[in-house]
Design a protein around this motif. Structure first.
Motif, PDB file in Angstrom:
ATOM      1  N   CYS A   6       0.837  -1.203   0.000  1.00  0.00           N
ATOM      2  CA  CYS A   6       0.000   0.000   0.000  1.00  0.00           C
ATOM      3  C   CYS A   6       0.872   1.253   0.000  1.00  0.00           C
ATOM      4  O   CYS A   6       1.797   1.375   0.824  1.00  0.00           O
ATOM      5  N   VAL A   7       0.579   2.171  -0.904  1.00  0.00           N
ATOM      6  CA  VAL A   7       1.366   3.391  -1.082  1.00  0.00           C
ATOM      7  C   VAL A   7       0.442   4.594  -0.947  1.00  0.00           C
ATOM      8  O   VAL A   7      -0.673   4.588  -1.483  1.00  0.00           O
ATOM      9  N   ASN A   8       0.886   5.649  -0.242  1.00  0.00           N
ATOM     10  CA  ASN A   8       0.037   6.836  -0.101  1.00  0.00           C
ATOM     11  C   ASN A   8       0.069   7.657  -1.391  1.00  0.00           C
ATOM     12  O   ASN A   8       1.115   8.128  -1.835  1.00  0.00           O
ATOM     13  N   GLU A   9      -1.083   7.817  -2.006  1.00  0.00           N
ATOM     14  CA  GLU A   9      -1.185   8.447  -3.325  1.00  0.00           C
ATOM     15  C   GLU A   9      -0.763   9.911  -3.300  1.00  0.00           C
ATOM     16  O   GLU A   9      -0.117  10.394  -4.235  1.00  0.00           O
ATOM     17  N   GLU A  10      -1.128  10.630  -2.234  1.00  0.00           N
ATOM     18  CA  GLU A  10      -0.752  12.045  -2.156  1.00  0.00           C
ATOM     19  C   GLU A  10       0.761  12.201  -2.102  1.00  0.00           C
ATOM     20  O   GLU A  10       1.322  13.156  -2.654  1.00  0.00           O
ATOM     21  N   GLY A  11       1.429  11.276  -1.412  1.00  0.00           N
ATOM     22  CA  GLY A  11       2.886  11.325  -1.345  1.00  0.00           C
ATOM     23  C   GLY A  11       3.512  11.150  -2.716  1.00  0.00           C
ATOM     24  O   GLY A  11       4.510  11.806  -3.051  1.00  0.00           O
ATOM     25  N   ILE A  12       2.935  10.263  -3.534  1.00  0.00           N
ATOM     26  CA  ILE A  12       3.433  10.057  -4.895  1.00  0.00           C
ATOM     27  C   ILE A  12       3.245  11.322  -5.718  1.00  0.00           C
ATOM     28  O   ILE A  12       4.133  11.731  -6.486  1.00  0.00           O
ATOM     29  N   GLN A  13       2.101  11.975  -5.565  1.00  0.00           N
ATOM     30  CA  GLN A  13       1.852  13.220  -6.304  1.00  0.00           C
ATOM     31  C   GLN A  13       2.828  14.311  -5.879  1.00  0.00           C
ATOM     32  O   GLN A  13       3.352  15.051  -6.720  1.00  0.00           O
ATOM     33  N   ARG A  14       3.090  14.408  -4.569  1.00  0.00           N
ATOM     34  CA  ARG A  14       4.063  15.403  -4.088  1.00  0.00           C
ATOM     35  C   ARG A  14       5.452  15.113  -4.648  1.00  0.00           C
ATOM     36  O   ARG A  14       6.183  16.029  -5.041  1.00  0.00           O
ATOM     37  N   LEU A  15       5.826  13.832  -4.682  1.00  0.00           N
ATOM     38  CA  LEU A  15       7.142  13.450  -5.204  1.00  0.00           C
ATOM     39  C   LEU A  15       7.248  13.772  -6.688  1.00  0.00           C
ATOM     40  O   LEU A  15       8.276  14.286  -7.150  1.00  0.00           O
ATOM     41  N   GLN A  16       6.218  13.484  -7.452  1.00  0.00           N
ATOM     42  CA  GLN A  16       6.226  13.761  -8.887  1.00  0.00           C
ATOM     43  C   GLN A  16       6.453  15.246  -9.150  1.00  0.00           C
ATOM     44  O   GLN A  16       7.243  15.627 -10.024  1.00  0.00           O
ATOM     45  N   GLN A  17       5.790  16.097  -8.353  1.00  0.00           N
ATOM     46  CA  GLN A  17       5.960  17.543  -8.506  1.00  0.00           C
ATOM     47  C   GLN A  17       7.374  17.966  -8.139  1.00  0.00           C
ATOM     48  O   GLN A  17       8.007  18.765  -8.833  1.00  0.00           O
ATOM     49  N   ALA A  18       7.882  17.395  -7.037  1.00  0.00           N
ATOM     50  CA  ALA A  18       9.223  17.769  -6.568  1.00  0.00           C
ATOM     51  C   ALA A  18      10.291  17.407  -7.596  1.00  0.00           C
ATOM     52  O   ALA A  18      11.231  18.179  -7.830  1.00  0.00           O
ATOM     53  N   ILE A  19      10.176  16.219  -8.218  1.00  0.00           N
ATOM     54  CA  ILE A  19      11.178  15.762  -9.186  1.00  0.00           C
ATOM     55  C   ILE A  19      11.278  16.730 -10.363  1.00  0.00           C
ATOM     56  O   ILE A  19      12.369  16.945 -10.912  1.00  0.00           O
ATOM     57  N   GLN A  20      10.173  17.329 -10.755  1.00  0.00           N
ATOM     58  CA  GLN A  20      10.184  18.256 -11.892  1.00  0.00           C
ATOM     59  C   GLN A  20      10.847  19.588 -11.548  1.00  0.00           C
ATOM     60  O   GLN A  20      11.386  20.259 -12.425  1.00  0.00           O
ATOM     61  N   GLU A  21      10.816  19.965 -10.263  1.00  0.00           N
ATOM     62  CA  GLU A  21      11.236  21.315  -9.887  1.00  0.00           C
ATOM     63  C   GLU A  21      12.635  21.386  -9.290  1.00  0.00           C
ATOM     64  O   GLU A  21      13.320  22.407  -9.441  1.00  0.00           O
ATOM     65  N   HIS A  22      13.066  20.336  -8.592  1.00  0.00           N
ATOM     66  CA  HIS A  22      14.342  20.395  -7.872  1.00  0.00           C
ATOM     67  C   HIS A  22      15.026  19.032  -7.896  1.00  0.00           C
ATOM     68  O   HIS A  22      14.357  18.013  -8.074  1.00  0.00           O
ATOM     69  N   PRO A  23      16.348  19.005  -7.673  1.00  0.00           N
ATOM     70  CA  PRO A  23      16.996  17.714  -7.430  1.00  0.00           C
ATOM     71  C   PRO A  23      16.377  17.073  -6.183  1.00  0.00           C
ATOM     72  O   PRO A  23      16.119  17.757  -5.193  1.00  0.00           O
ATOM     73  N   VAL A  24      16.139  15.766  -6.243  1.00  0.00           N
ATOM     74  CA  VAL A  24      15.431  15.059  -5.168  1.00  0.00           C
ATOM     75  C   VAL A  24      16.333  13.991  -4.555  1.00  0.00           C
ATOM     76  O   VAL A  24      17.050  13.282  -5.275  1.00  0.00           O
ATOM     77  N   VAL A  25      16.289  13.891  -3.234  1.00  0.00           N
ATOM     78  CA  VAL A  25      17.000  12.849  -2.508  1.00  0.00           C
ATOM     79  C   VAL A  25      15.961  12.040  -1.726  1.00  0.00           C
ATOM     80  O   VAL A  25      15.200  12.593  -0.930  1.00  0.00           O
ATOM     81  N   LEU A  26      15.910  10.735  -1.988  1.00  0.00           N
ATOM     82  CA  LEU A  26      14.969   9.838  -1.315  1.00  0.00           C
ATOM     83  C   LEU A  26      15.653   9.188  -0.114  1.00  0.00           C
ATOM     84  O   LEU A  26      16.755   8.638  -0.245  1.00  0.00           O
ATOM     85  N   LEU A  27      14.987   9.250   1.046  1.00  0.00           N
ATOM     86  CA  LEU A  27      15.576   8.750   2.282  1.00  0.00           C
ATOM     87  C   LEU A  27      14.628   7.744   2.934  1.00  0.00           C
ATOM     88  O   LEU A  27      13.842   8.077   3.832  1.00  0.00           O
ATOM     89  N   PRO A  28      14.656   6.476   2.479  1.00  0.00           N
ATOM     90  CA  PRO A  28      13.769   5.470   3.074  1.00  0.00           C
ATOM     91  C   PRO A  28      14.310   4.970   4.411  1.00  0.00           C
ATOM     92  O   PRO A  28      15.515   4.961   4.657  1.00  0.00           O
ATOM     93  N   SER A  29      13.388   4.532   5.277  1.00  0.00           N
ATOM     94  CA  SER A  29      13.800   3.780   6.461  1.00  0.00           C
ATOM     95  C   SER A  29      14.352   2.436   5.979  1.00  0.00           C
ATOM     96  O   SER A  29      14.083   2.009   4.860  1.00  0.00           O
ATOM     97  N   HIS A  30      15.137   1.775   6.831  1.00  0.00           N
ATOM     98  CA  HIS A  30      15.825   0.564   6.357  1.00  0.00           C
ATOM     99  C   HIS A  30      15.675  -0.559   7.380  1.00  0.00           C
ATOM    100  O   HIS A  30      16.377  -0.597   8.393  1.00  0.00           O
ATOM    101  N   ARG A  31      14.749  -1.478   7.089  1.00  0.00           N
ATOM    102  CA  ARG A  31      14.480  -2.594   7.985  1.00  0.00           C
ATOM    103  C   ARG A  31      14.655  -3.946   7.315  1.00  0.00           C
ATOM    104  O   ARG A  31      14.597  -4.973   7.982  1.00  0.00           O
TER     105      ARG A  31
END
Length: 665
Positions: free
Chosen positions: A123-148
């Motif tokens: 399950c993925v939060n759809e609003e988060g994907i939309q925010r990420l899509q917008q961010a990628i177009q406007e600025h360099p993006v760094v993804l920081l996932p938790s690691h388990r």
């Protein structure tokens, strides 16, 4: 001076609950092959043409910073610049990704099959994907996932491919490169490989940092790395590592880009693939070396049910906004940008503060499943079986308490609580035993030929596995738990005395949990607010008192910290009683484990969690920081027994000596 607060009561009350979409739902009803070969046209940063791996490598080798370091190393070592350029090229060949869409499509097809077998839903939060899509177009993006889990970086790329987003380049450890065939497949799906440590190797550091900065400065692809540096074997957040975060922020602070977006991502597993492996590692069983043959041997996990995964893409954090008022970028105009320099104290504080903020965001956006609450309750009553009805009642009580404390809880309210509990117990049947309406933690396999020590370690495996689930909720209860323990052990209800005790515990455990440096007053106020809100405490201007109905809550919260308090006491006792002159940091963990086993077999302490090597290491780090232990030049540990005895007594509930330096309310 207190650090800037990175959370607020408002955050706890107004936390967004985005809608989630199960991305496996479509995969179960349509062709995986068609999905893998779909038209993939991600939107890129400012419409740039994708950069080929070879072009990226050439740009790094031609860069001024790499040229400068080559000339410096040539002067220091006498090596020929041409030889050093060849060495830099070889480092890049070893390190660089070779992202190929064909390999990505192969993984998309394969992982679809694997994920549908292992998991009920992703399950993925759809609003988060939309925010990420917008961010990628406007600025360099760094993804920081938790690691388990090992699964994390594969899962991230799979999700981005599913949503037609630009695929990341991913920092990976060299261990994976040693896996025949698989290592190269990972490289061709976007992984770049870095050494775990490279000490004073200036050339390696220059090539590595310039490789990452070139990707960020030009926005070629999102950069992905794990802020904690490694997988957490305990499911607790680890103290963030600052090296890569420093590197990705540098293009902004030096004015080479307008902004950089940092996106915290929380990956929450209902059941962790490596749960037993992690528990055994914490008990001293060496971690298996990553290998292709080991991967194929692990195919048996495909017969297991691992429940659901929730992936929450958090609000993008602007480095420009973070830096406003905290970093004077003019200082970077005084020297040419290509000359490496040690970060200033101001910059270190800024990056450290940002790192804690990002880890807190990961914690607060993690999705807790019902089993997390059940594991928490079962660990507090290990000695005896619990009636299923009683466990269900306590789980409903804890569900409500966790929601009051701001937990992001995935509890299916359309089902009866008894159904939720039974389903969770069935999913985790390897850790619990349900018989005749009673539930108990699994005791490990009975073996008549086992020694008492081996039997103890086997009993500890399910306990440490359950603790890894309990730990997922610690960020929700930690500050209230510190306050509950302080109220229980303070000799009076005076607010100042309770705060002093709270500050002491917070300081001791600052290596164990994510606690923002310098924020003791804010943490205390948050804990008071939450325990007032739940009706457990009455907090006046000068006094703190438990309410009549608050004892159940305070007992539960104080019980959460008990294994950690006992573990730190055991380490103090070991160092006082048996630490020899020759004790080194390397020999410390095996020695304290044997000491702990001896005392557990004698019936004290009662928590098997005190066997965790992670707890032992954190306790030693705290004792070194507090001056109770120090390292000598020979890397031996020198013990201050007076300080250790005092700490052990204080952890046992005796009030610490008043410290004039203690922060005041």
């Amino acid at each position: 001076m207190a650090s800037k607060v990175v959370y607020s009561r408002r955050d706890l009350l107004l936390k967004k609950r985005d809608d989630f979409e199960d991305i496996l739902e479509e995969r179960r009803t349509s062709s995986d092959l068609r999905y893998a070969v779909k038209c993939y046209t991600p939107v890129l940063y400012k419409g740039l043409t994708p950069c080929t791996p070879d072009t990226l490598k050439s740009a790094v080798l031609r860069s001024d910073p790499v040229h400068y370091v080559i000339s410096q190393v040539a002067q220091e070592t006498g090596k020929a610049p041409d030889d050093l350029r060849e060495e830099a090229s070889a480092i890049l060949d070893e390190m660089a990704h070779r992202l190929q869409l064909g390999t990505v499509r192969f993984f998309a097809f394969t992982l679809s099959k694997v994920f549908k077998t292992l998991f009920r839903s992703v399950c993925v939060n759809e609003e988060g994907i939309q925010r990420l899509q917008q961010a990628i177009q406007e600025h360099p993006v760094v993804l920081l996932p938790s690691h388990r889990s090992y699964m994390d970086f594969l899962l991230m790329s799979y999700i981005l491919y599913t949503y037609d987003l630009a695929l990341p380049v991913i920092a990976a450890g060299m261990d994976f490169m040693g896996m025949k065939f698989v290592g190269e497949m990972l490289r061709m799906s976007g992984a770049f490989f870095i050494r775990r440590s490279f000490g004073a190797d200036k050339l390696y550091w220059a090539v590595f940092s310039e490789y990452v900065k070139t990707i960020v400065k030009n926005g070629y692809a999102p950069v992905e790395f794990f802020l904690e540096g490694t997988r957490s074997r305990t499911a607790k957040s680890l103290t963030p590592k600052l090296g890569l975060l420093n590197i990705v922020m540098e293009p902004f602070v030096k004015g080479e880009v307008f902004d950089v977006c940092l996106v915290p991502v929380s990956i929450s597993y209902e059941r962790i693939l490596e749960e037993a492996l992690y528990a055994r590692e914490l008990l001293g069983v060496p971690k298996p070396k990553e290998s292709t043959s080991g991967l194929f041997k692990a195919r048996k996990i495909l017969r297991e049910d691992y429940g659901s995964i929730h992936v929450y893409f958090g609000q993008p954090v602007s480095v420009r906004s973070l830096a406003h008022g905290h970093v004077d970028r003019c200082q970077f105009n005084l020297t040419p940008r290509h000359i490496p320099a040690r970060p200033s104290e101001e910059m270190v504080r800024f990056v450290n503060g940002a790192a804690y903020r990002l880890v807190r965001a990961q914690e607060e956006n993690s999705v807790l499943k019902p089993w997390v609450l059940l594991a928490t309750l079962l660990l507090q009553k290990q000695e005896a079986a619990t009636a299923l009805d009683e466990l269900t009642e306590r789980a409903v009580w804890l569900r409500d308490l966790s929601r009051h404390c701001g937990a992001f809880l995935h509890w299916p309210d359309h089902l009866r609580p008894s159904e939720v509990v039974s389903s969770s117990l069935a999913l985790h049947g390897g850790l619990v035993r349900v018989s005749e309406g009673r539930v108990q933690l699994e005791q490990g396999p009975a073996d008549a030929v086992s020694s008492p020590e081996e039997e103890l370690l086997e009993r500890a495996v399910p306990v440490l596995s359950c603790a890894s689930y309990r730990n997922q909720a610690l960020h929700v209860f930690l500050r209230p738990a510190l306050l509950a323990s302080a109220v229980r052990s303070a000799s009076s209800g005076r607010k100042q005395e309770v705060f002093d005790r709270f500050s002491f515990l917070r300081d001791v455990f600052s290596n164990e949990f994510i606690l923002v440096p310098g924020a003791a007053v804010q943490d205390f106020e948050e804990a008071c607010y939450l325990l007032e809100k739940t009706g457990a405490l009455q907090v006046a201007q000068h006094d703190v008192a438990a309410t009549e109905r608050g004892h159940r809550t305070l007992d539960f919260l104080a019980g959460l910290l008990e294994p950690f308090l006992q573990g730190y006491q055991v380490v103090c006792r070991f160092l006082c009683d048996e630490a020899a002159e020759a004790l080194t940091q390397k020999s410390f963990v095996p020695a304290v484990r044997q000491f702990t086993i001896k005392h557990l077999l004698a019936g004290r302490p009662r928590h098997l969690e005190v066997l965790s090597s992670d707890l032992h290491k954190n306790a030693l780090a705290a004792l070194l920081r507090l001056g109770a232990v120090r390292r000598t030049q020979q890397d031996s540990l020198s013990v201050n027994k007076v300080t250790l005895n005092s700490l052990e007594d204080t952890l046992g509930g005796k009030l610490p000596t008043r410290n004039a330096a203690t922060a005041r309310l």
